[in-house]
Scaffold this motif. Structure first.
Motif, short mmCIF file in Angstrom:
data_model
loop_
_atom_site.label_atom_id
_atom_site.label_comp_id
_atom_site.label_asym_id
_atom_site.label_seq_id
_atom_site.Cartn_x
_atom_site.Cartn_y
_atom_site.Cartn_z
N GLU A 169 6.10 22.69 -25.45
CA GLU A 169 5.28 21.61 -24.91
C GLU A 169 4.02 21.46 -25.73
OE1 GLU A 169 5.03 23.11 -21.00
OE2 GLU A 169 3.59 24.70 -21.49
N MET A 170 3.39 20.31 -25.62
CA MET A 170 2.11 20.04 -26.28
C MET A 170 1.03 20.06 -25.20
SD MET A 170 2.87 19.61 -29.50
CE MET A 170 1.47 18.76 -30.22
N VAL A 171 0.03 20.91 -25.40
CA VAL A 171 -0.99 21.15 -24.38
C VAL A 171 -2.34 20.67 -24.90
CG1 VAL A 171 -2.08 22.88 -22.92
CG2 VAL A 171 0.31 23.14 -23.57
N GLY A 172 -3.05 19.91 -24.06
CA GLY A 172 -4.36 19.40 -24.42
C GLY A 172 -5.44 20.46 -24.31
N GLU A 173 -6.67 20.09 -24.69
CA GLU A 173 -7.79 21.03 -24.65
C GLU A 173 -8.10 21.49 -23.23
OE1 GLU A 173 -10.97 19.03 -26.56
OE2 GLU A 173 -10.09 19.16 -28.58
N ASN A 174 -7.76 20.67 -22.25
CA ASN A 174 -8.02 21.02 -20.86
C ASN A 174 -6.92 21.90 -20.26
OD1 ASN A 174 -6.00 19.15 -20.83
ND2 ASN A 174 -7.08 17.65 -19.54
N GLY A 175 -5.94 22.26 -21.08
CA GLY A 175 -4.85 23.11 -20.61
C GLY A 175 -3.73 22.37 -19.91
N ILE A 176 -3.84 21.04 -19.83
CA ILE A 176 -2.82 20.23 -19.17
C ILE A 176 -1.81 19.74 -20.21
CG2 ILE A 176 -2.39 18.13 -17.83
CD1 ILE A 176 -5.17 18.43 -16.66
N VAL A 177 -0.54 19.75 -19.84
CA VAL A 177 0.52 19.34 -20.76
C VAL A 177 0.39 17.85 -21.05
CG1 VAL A 177 3.01 19.12 -21.09
CG2 VAL A 177 2.07 21.14 -19.94
N ASP A 178 0.39 17.50 -22.34
CA ASP A 178 0.38 16.11 -22.77
C ASP A 178 1.83 15.65 -22.87
OD1 ASP A 178 0.28 13.70 -24.18
OD2 ASP A 178 -1.49 14.30 -25.33
N GLU A 179 2.29 14.96 -21.82
CA GLU A 179 3.69 14.57 -21.74
C GLU A 179 4.10 13.63 -22.87
OE1 GLU A 179 5.80 15.86 -19.85
OE2 GLU A 179 4.59 16.88 -18.32
N LYS A 180 3.21 12.72 -23.25
CA LYS A 180 3.56 11.76 -24.29
C LYS A 180 3.73 12.46 -25.64
CE LYS A 180 2.14 7.28 -26.13
NZ LYS A 180 1.14 6.19 -26.07
N ALA A 181 2.79 13.35 -25.98
CA ALA A 181 2.89 14.07 -27.24
C ALA A 181 4.09 15.02 -27.23
CB ALA A 181 1.60 14.86 -27.49
N THR A 182 4.36 15.62 -26.05
CA THR A 182 5.50 16.52 -25.94
C THR A 182 6.81 15.78 -26.19
OG1 THR A 182 4.33 17.92 -24.35
CG2 THR A 182 6.72 18.11 -24.42
N GLN A 183 6.95 14.60 -25.57
CA GLN A 183 8.16 13.81 -25.73
C GLN A 183 8.33 13.36 -27.18
OE1 GLN A 183 10.54 13.51 -23.53
NE2 GLN A 183 11.78 12.38 -25.01
N GLN A 184 7.22 13.03 -27.81
CA GLN A 184 7.27 12.59 -29.20
C GLN A 184 7.73 13.72 -30.12
OE1 GLN A 184 3.51 11.37 -31.10
NE2 GLN A 184 4.52 9.43 -31.58
N MET A 185 7.26 14.92 -29.86
CA MET A 185 7.68 16.07 -30.68
C MET A 185 9.14 16.41 -30.42
SD MET A 185 5.39 17.25 -32.75
CE MET A 185 5.96 18.92 -33.02
N ARG A 186 9.57 16.35 -29.17
CA ARG A 186 10.95 16.69 -28.84
C ARG A 186 11.94 15.69 -29.42
NH1 ARG A 186 10.26 18.55 -22.45
NH2 ARG A 186 9.21 20.54 -22.89
N SER A 187 11.46 14.47 -29.72
CA SER A 187 12.35 13.45 -30.28
C SER A 187 12.62 13.67 -31.76
CB SER A 187 11.75 12.06 -30.07
OG SER A 187 10.54 11.90 -30.83
N LEU A 188 11.88 14.56 -32.41
CA LEU A 188 12.08 14.83 -33.84
C LEU A 188 13.27 15.76 -34.02
CD1 LEU A 188 8.38 15.33 -35.00
CD2 LEU A 188 9.80 13.28 -35.21
N SER A 189 14.32 15.27 -34.63
CA SER A 189 15.56 16.06 -34.76
C SER A 189 15.44 17.20 -35.76
CB SER A 189 16.71 15.13 -35.18
OG SER A 189 16.41 14.49 -36.42
N VAL A 190 14.39 17.19 -36.58
CA VAL A 190 14.27 18.21 -37.63
C VAL A 190 13.61 19.48 -37.13
CG1 VAL A 190 14.17 16.49 -39.46
CG2 VAL A 190 12.04 17.31 -38.44
#
Length: 366
Positions: free
Chosen positions: A84-105
């Motif tokens: 997961e991608m976590v912001g500075e406040n410790g909360i998961v950034d769902e948009k950034a997480t989804q964007q990273m998970r979409s990268l097949s490489v």
């Protein structure tokens, strides 16, 4: 304040710059020994080092079934883990997480990062083709991280300082363990194991079926021809008839069943398992027991946790900044991390112990 750039369009096609320059060489398939390993180490530690001989040995021993199984068992626990991608406040950034998970490489990059500890380094080149992302490992035979050189032809002294090219840090990423690679510790064990297997197979071939011989008059061509014909056909014939002057016997086999080779192979397997998994897991059926296996798995889990921390460091310091620069993801301050895994057995034990004293929400139990 300027808005953050969103990645919505198809990235422009880019071609690799170093990978196509690699000139493929025919690699010797002769059986390697300790002398070859020592010579490869000498080449890798010279004033102008080259690593192709050592990498050839690494690729050779990587065909060992146990080594492959142990490495994959450890790697796949990291590659298949949820992140997961976590912001500075410790909360998961769902948009950034989804964007990273979409990268097949990403799975390929995780594998190359983990392999850098075993092979010593991984030089990776990113590219795009018709909207598809690619991460290609540049052949380790052609790379020397100690000097930062890329040799298109390992037999020549022409090289490129790959850390000075403009693509380095963007399309060319380096994962360097700063040591010769942990596979170097397994080389003698795998070479000895192959030697023992070869000798054992020869023992089976020669003495698996007791040799047979026949005494006859070799000066008589007719009797000699007849004897040769009988010896060739004995495997298919139920019986045969010999002359009263001929003697047919089976030679006595050797007084060993290959224990010396079996013991050497087991030793080599155990040493390899200890290095990769920290213990001998599920292999020692004679002395194994449940408590031993649990402790061994705990040791392996600690090594896997270490692998995950290494991948997190590389992702946040090298990979994600490169993805920003080449436009594969939108800029974000969120950091990459693997999701923590809860110990459900431990939680269930806590719930059972607290139930007589306190009400527990059904949603928590489910």
């Amino acid at each position: 304040m300027a808005k953050k750039k969103e990645i919505t369009e198809t990235p422009k096609a880019t071609s690799p710059t170093l990978a196509p320059k690699v000139i493929k060489k025919q690699i010797s398939q002769t059986r390697r020994d300790i002398a070859d390993w020592k010579r490869a180490l000498l080449y890798a530690s010279a004033s102008e080092p080259k690593n192709y001989l050592l990498q050839d040995i690494y690729n050779d021993i990587a065909t060992d079934a146990l080594l492959t199984s142990q490495l994959n068992n450890r790697k796949e626990q990291t590659i298949s883990a949820t992140f997961e991608m976590v912001g500075e406040n410790g909360i998961v950034d769902e948009k950034a997480t989804q964007q990273m998970r979409s990268l097949s490489v990403l799975q390929d990059i995780f594998s190359m990062i983990l392999d850098s500890e075993w092979y010593g380094y991984s030089l990776v080149e990113l590219s795009t083709n018709e909207g598809m992302y690619r991460a290609e490992l540049i052949n380790r035979r052609n790379v020397v991280p100690d000097s930062g050189r890329f040799y298109a032809d390992t037999s020549l002294n022409n090289y490129i300082e790959y850390r000075d090219v403009k693509e380095f840090g963007k399309y060319i990423l380096e994962f360097n363990s700063n040591h010769i690679g942990l596979l170097n510790k397994t080389v003698p064990h795998i070479l000895f194991k192959k030697f023992a297997q070869s000798c054992w197979s020869e023992l089976c071939e020669i003495f698996g079926i007791p040799p047979r011989y026949i005494k006859t008059d070799t000066r008589d061509e007719q009797m000699l021809t007849r004897a040769e014909s009988m010896m060739n056909e004995i495997g298919a014939a139920a019986f045969f008839i010999i002359d009263s002057t001929e003697v047919f016997e089976f030679a006595e086999g050797v007084n060993t069943n290959g224990d010396v080779y079996s013991n050497l192979i087991n030793l080599c397997n155990n040493e390899t398992s200890m290095l990769i998994s920290g213990a001998i897991i599920g292999q020692d059926t004679k002395n194994g027991n449940e408590s031993k296996e649990k402790i061994s798995i705990e040791l392996l889990n600690r090594l896997v946790d270490s692998d995950k921390r290494m991948v997190e460091v590389y992702m946040n310091s090298i990979v994600i900044p490169a993805f920003y620069r080449i436009g594969w993801i939108s800029p974000t301050s969120a950091k990459f991390r693997f999701s923590s895994v809860e110990d459900t057995d431990k939680l269930w034990t806590i719930v059972k112990e607290i139930l007589p004293h306190k009400n527990v929400d059904n949603d928590f139990i489910l």
